[in-house]
Design a protein around this motif. Structure first.
Motif, PDB file in Angstrom:
ATOM      1  N   MET A 415      48.821  30.243  78.137  1.00 45.42           N
ATOM      2  CA  MET A 415      49.746  30.829  77.167  1.00 45.42           C
ATOM      3  C   MET A 415      49.956  32.315  77.443  1.00 45.42           C
ATOM      4  O   MET A 415      51.073  32.827  77.339  1.00 45.42           O
ATOM      5  CB  MET A 415      49.217  30.620  75.741  1.00 45.42           C
ATOM      6  N   GLN A 416      48.871  33.019  77.789  1.00 46.36           N
ATOM      7  CA  GLN A 416      49.021  34.432  78.131  1.00 46.36           C
ATOM      8  C   GLN A 416      49.953  34.607  79.331  1.00 46.36           C
ATOM      9  O   GLN A 416      50.721  35.566  79.396  1.00 46.36           O
ATOM     10  CB  GLN A 416      47.657  35.041  78.450  1.00 46.36           C
ATOM     11  N   ASN A 417      49.896  33.667  80.266  1.00 47.25           N
ATOM     12  CA  ASN A 417      50.770  33.719  81.439  1.00 47.25           C
ATOM     13  C   ASN A 417      52.243  33.596  81.063  1.00 47.25           C
ATOM     14  O   ASN A 417      53.118  33.958  81.838  1.00 47.25           O
ATOM     15  CB  ASN A 417      50.381  32.590  82.413  1.00 47.25           C
ATOM     16  N   ARG A 418      52.512  33.093  79.865  1.00 49.50           N
ATOM     17  CA  ARG A 418      53.889  32.975  79.364  1.00 49.50           C
ATOM     18  C   ARG A 418      54.270  34.142  78.451  1.00 49.50           C
ATOM     19  O   ARG A 418      55.276  34.086  77.757  1.00 49.50           O
ATOM     20  CB  ARG A 418      54.073  31.658  78.613  1.00 49.50           C
ATOM     21  N   GLY A 419      53.441  35.184  78.419  1.00 48.07           N
ATOM     22  CA  GLY A 419      53.785  36.365  77.631  1.00 48.07           C
ATOM     23  C   GLY A 419      53.245  36.375  76.225  1.00 48.07           C
ATOM     24  O   GLY A 419      53.615  37.236  75.422  1.00 48.07           O
ATOM     25  N   VAL A 420      52.353  35.445  75.880  1.00 54.28           N
ATOM     26  CA  VAL A 420      51.759  35.379  74.551  1.00 54.28           C
ATOM     27  C   VAL A 420      50.581  36.353  74.491  1.00 54.28           C
ATOM     28  O   VAL A 420      49.810  36.464  75.442  1.00 54.28           O
ATOM     29  CB  VAL A 420      51.294  33.939  74.248  1.00 54.28           C
ATOM     30  N   THR A 421      50.427  37.062  73.373  1.00 50.81           N
ATOM     31  CA  THR A 421      49.313  37.994  73.236  1.00 50.81           C
ATOM     32  C   THR A 421      47.987  37.240  73.201  1.00 50.81           C
ATOM     33  O   THR A 421      47.942  36.048  72.863  1.00 50.81           O
ATOM     34  CB  THR A 421      49.430  38.830  71.958  1.00 50.81           C
ATOM     35  N   LEU A 422      46.894  37.944  73.496  1.00 49.67           N
ATOM     36  CA  LEU A 422      45.582  37.301  73.505  1.00 49.67           C
ATOM     37  C   LEU A 422      45.232  36.750  72.132  1.00 49.67           C
ATOM     38  O   LEU A 422      44.767  35.604  72.012  1.00 49.67           O
ATOM     39  CB  LEU A 422      44.509  38.303  73.958  1.00 49.67           C
ATOM     40  N   ALA A 423      45.456  37.539  71.081  1.00 45.93           N
ATOM     41  CA  ALA A 423      45.124  37.076  69.734  1.00 45.93           C
ATOM     42  C   ALA A 423      45.912  35.824  69.375  1.00 45.93           C
ATOM     43  O   ALA A 423      45.366  34.862  68.820  1.00 45.93           O
ATOM     44  CB  ALA A 423      45.383  38.186  68.718  1.00 45.93           C
ATOM     45  N   ASP A 424      47.207  35.824  69.691  1.00 49.03           N
ATOM     46  CA  ASP A 424      48.036  34.650  69.396  1.00 49.03           C
ATOM     47  C   ASP A 424      47.609  33.455  70.243  1.00 49.03           C
ATOM     48  O   ASP A 424      47.580  32.311  69.755  1.00 49.03           O
ATOM     49  CB  ASP A 424      49.518  34.959  69.649  1.00 49.03           C
ATOM     50  N   ALA A 425      47.286  33.689  71.512  1.00 49.54           N
ATOM     51  CA  ALA A 425      46.873  32.592  72.392  1.00 49.54           C
ATOM     52  C   ALA A 425      45.582  31.952  71.890  1.00 49.54           C
ATOM     53  O   ALA A 425      45.420  30.730  71.941  1.00 49.54           O
ATOM     54  CB  ALA A 425      46.700  33.099  73.821  1.00 49.54           C
ATOM     55  N   ARG A 426      44.667  32.760  71.393  1.00 52.25           N
ATOM     56  CA  ARG A 426      43.422  32.214  70.842  1.00 52.25           C
ATOM     57  C   ARG A 426      43.668  31.372  69.593  1.00 52.25           C
ATOM     58  O   ARG A 426      42.858  30.521  69.231  1.00 52.25           O
ATOM     59  CB  ARG A 426      42.459  33.356  70.496  1.00 52.25           C
TER      60      ARG A 426
END
Length: 817
Positions: A415-426
């Protein structure tokens, strides 16, 4: 001892479940009639306000239904497990199937004569006005030809709503619909009236005000009806229950919840209203344990037993929701699938373990109800407690195909690889089958299309031809290829060509929804639609993706390796001999009358004896040779790396493109049950597969090909680049029940899952059942109405599945330790 077992469901839960199992789904006409009346009345209004007025009319007049024994109330239909029709999306297929829908192989519905009459009259208004009409008008003839030939389909969104989303349930539990209204009023007041898009934003906020005001009144209708039922109720216990239901509905969802019971009822109204507004499925509750747990902790009045019964009741309500699809789509989504994915466990936004008491109560509810909905899932990471994993394995051992398991260590970085922030990805959840998403921040259009990779290989082996017509680019006759590398180059060129047409078709459907089916109720619960003044369909979400999924990757890999091994390396056959065998379908008969457009039709050539006798070896012997080639699913690097390459080619090609909402395309590899239906469009393949037979499901090995045990099979699957397939991958395994018996079985099972996830597999799910039980259920369905199995990214009652889907499940390898 690590085994704990499960408590027994209450008599109420057993009665409600029996009602569900005995229900015969019907088509109901009320919603279709009401939406048609509203559209006739609002032809001069902007689309978003027309949608709002339509929902207002529906919620004002749709029959209010409280079923016997219910504690959680709210139903889209009068009859249990029945379905409404949504003519604003599409309608032609409904009328064509009035006489056949009750007896079709997949997901039949009864269509009463008075309902058919009402629908026929309503449908007179809709020609040229539907989402489907507009999407088709945008689409090129080349894209439509691909759909007709079984290369891909976007019918899921072309004929129905998008769905595939998780909204902000926690927000409603906290501030209620009144809080949403206040937010819309404030946003409207703060708008710059000189802004060029002010008029459009104004209509959006007005639409929110209309729908949330009518939704409050809808809940009040339930409060009034419960009060009325209580007045005539003779049973004192039920009378008290109805009075409490009335009290709950008079407060929530208008205001924030103050008790766990109110939180459960408020959650359900949100879940229900989304599915009344639009026809999309996969309305996924997401991280239920995270937003419900605070209300359980704060409520000092509800006993643990009553709280568990309330969750059980929600599970049953999730099984009452249903959807009618056209006959072809019903085969792809066989089993009345609604894909309401509810996930527990994982970690918090701060990166600590998120498991709580409600996580375990959800497992208990799944065991108590033992039905396909919700599509129950768990998140696993390095910090997952062993107790949580063991308990999940105990649920899986019940044989329901639930829960599915997802790997934080792959999904979060993907998800981070798609531009999602770390907090949101978690904080990710899972939508529908297997699609990772950021709750209430994403319009992912997950499940946007099915793409048939095996069909692309077939076209490649025919130099871009299909039925003697040039369908794709010319990339070389089969006999011209001297290595697997050359063949892969041609395969990639064909893939590029057909992916471009797939993207076009997806974007046509996307634009049609934005123009004709904006959803103000849904959009107000997705960040940051209110802030941006746009609906979800117009790009109002923070994250915007489109996720078409591939299937046939395993079949393509096995086929390419069979060519490499038997033609180029061992030289046991020539390409010319292979082509003749494929054209003849290995001398196997094909029912020509059953072959859809796009399936190989050269059988008659073979029957007429027109194949060159100089190259006509024993085609069955060639098939056996090809079939004996080592296959993907056995931890053999040579073939597994070809599977990895096939998957990468698709994923990397997909992610080159953008959608109309300003977001990126991302690939998934999962089939729902389309691997069976779309297998009918694919001719014989070089792995020995017979024409028209099912393809492999998801990233799973071909049925019966993974013969080296469950760990070897999982090792093969883990070699795929799951990080690229950020729209989800799907891996099915089937175990004999005896393999998982006792403490040792649970420990072996959980260890295999940990090992697979350590090797960076994304997802895994299981059927725990033996072949004899499935065959008995197929022969005597009346004795097995409660048998639930894992189909693909969802579970379903086995007896509701079409026979070819049942056969596909029966044919899967039975693994054991």
């Amino acid at each position: 001892m690590i085994e704990k077992g499960f408590s027994n469901p209450t008599p109420r839960i057993l009665r409600l479940k029996e009602d569900l199992l005995n229900a015969k789904p019907e088509i109901e006409s009320e919603r279709a009639v009401l939406v048609t009346e509203s559209y006739k009345e609002t032809e001069n209004l902007p689309p978003v306000l027309r949608r709002a007025k339509a929902l207002e009319k529906i919620l004002t007049h749709l029959p209010v239904t409280i079923r016997d024994h219910e504690l959680i109330v709210g139903s889209a239909t009068k009859h249990i497990r029945s379905a409404s029709i949504f003519p604003e999306y599409s309608f032609n297929w409904v009328e064509k199937e009035f006489d056949t829908m009750e007896h079709r192989a997949a997901d039949p519905f009864v269509v009463p004569k008075d309902v058919a009459k009402d629908l026929h009259e309503a449908f007179q208004y809709w020609p040229g006005k539907t989402v489907s009409d507009l999407g088709n008008a945008y689409m090129s003839s080349e894209a439509k030809q691909c759909i007709g030939a079984g290369v891909f389909t976007v019918g899921n969104y072309l004929n129905g709503g998008v769905g595939h989303i998780t909204v902000d349930y926690a927000k409603v539990l906290k501030v209620g619909f009144r809080g949403i209204l206040d937010e819309a009023y404030t946003a409207l007041e703060q708008q710059d009236k000189n802004a060029p898009d002010y008029a459009k934003r104004k209509q959006f906020y007005n639409a929110i005000i209309v729908v949330y005001s009518s939704a409050i009144q809808y809940a009040q209708r339930y409060a009034e009806y419960a009060q009325k039922l209580a007045q005539s109720e003779k049973d004192a216990t039920r009378k008290e229950e109805l009075l409490q239901i009335a009290k709950n509905c008079s407060r929530v969802p208008e205001y924030g919840a103050t008790t766990f019971y109110e939180a459960c009822q408020s959650f359900w109204f949100v879940q229900l209203l989304i599915q009344i507004e639009g026809s999309g499925h996969s309305i996924s509750p997401g991280r239920f344990d995270q937003y419900m747990h605070p209300y359980l902790i704060a409520d000092k009045t509800a006993s643990k037993e009553f709280a568990q019964e309330l969750i059980d009741c929600i599970w049953l309500k999730l099984n009452d929701i249903n959807k009618c699809r056209d006959e072809l789509s019903a085969q792809a989504f066989a089993g009345y699938a609604m894909f309401q994915n509810l996930i527990v466990g994982g970690q918090t936004e701060d990166g600590v373990d998120a498991t709580n008491e409600v996580s375990y109560m959800c497992m208990e509810a799944t065991a108590h109800v033992a039905l396909p909905q919700p599509s129950f899932s768990i998140r696993v990471w390095q910090g997952t407690p062993d107790e949580f994993l063991f308990r999940s394995c105990e649920v899986i051992r019940l044989g329901l195909g639930l829960p599915a398991m997802y790997n934080d260590e792959v999904i979060i970085p993907a998800m981070q690889n798609r531009g999602v922030t770390l907090a949101d990805a978690r904080n990710y959840d899972v939508i529908g089958c297997v699609e990772p998403s950021i709750p209430h921040k994403t319009e992912g259009q997950h499940d946007a299309a099915f793409f048939n990779v095996a069909k692309i290989l077939e076209i490649t082996l025919n130099n871009g031809r299909l039925n003697d017509k040039q369908f794709g680019p010319q990339t070389g006759e089969i006999e011209s290829f001297k290595s697997t590398a050359e063949l892969l180059v041609a395969f990639e060129k064909q893939l590029e060509y057909f992916v471009r047409l797939l993207i076009e078709a997806c974007n046509c459907a996307d634009m049609a929804h934005g123009e004709r089916a904006p959803l103000p109720f849904l959009s107000a619960l997705v960040d940051d639609c209110i802030g941006r003044g746009k609906t979800v369909q117009e790009g109002g979400a923070i994250y915007n993706f489109t996720g078409p999924q591939a299937f046939g990757v395993s079949d393509s890999a096995d086929s390419l390796y069979a060519i490499q091994k038997q033609v180029f390396e061992d030289k046991k056959i020539t390409m010319k001999q292979l082509k003749a065998a494929l054209d003849a379908n290995f001398d196997r008969p094909v029912e020509l009358k059953d072959i859809a457009e796009g399936v190989i039709k050269d059988q008659k050539i073979h029957q007429q004896g027109l194949i060159d006798t100089k190259i006509h070896t024993d085609h069955e012997s060639i098939r056996r040779l090809l079939d004996s080639t080592p296959s993907y699913g056995n931890d053999i690097d040579e073939v597994d790396m070809i599977a990895r390459k096939c998957a990468q080619l698709y994923c990397l090609e997909i992610e080159k493109y953008k959608n109309p909402r300003g977001g990126q395309f991302q690939a998934g590899i999962y089939p729902v049950s389309a691997n069976v239906m779309f297998g009918r469009y694919v001719g014989a393949l070089p792995d020995g597969r017979i024409a028209q037979t099912p393809l492999a499901d998801g990233v799973s090995p071909r049925q019966g090909k993974d013969v080296n045990g469950p760990t070897a099979a999982a090792n093969s699957v883990s070699k795929l680049d799951h990080f690229l397939a950020s729209n989800g991958t799907l891996y099915n395994q089937k175990f004999l029940p005896s393999s998982l018996a006792g403490d040792s079985g649970l420990k072996n099972f959980s260890s295999m899952v940990r090992s697979y996830f350590d090797k960076k597999g994304m997802h895994i799910q299981f059927n725990v059942i033996n072949r004899d039980t499935l065959i008995a259920a197929q022969k005597h369905p009346e004795q097995h109405k409660d048998l639930v199995v894992r189909v693909a990214g969802y579970s379903a009652q086995f007896v509701t599945l079409a026979k070819d889907v049942q056969d596909d499940i029966i044919s899967r390898t039975e693994q054991h330790f």
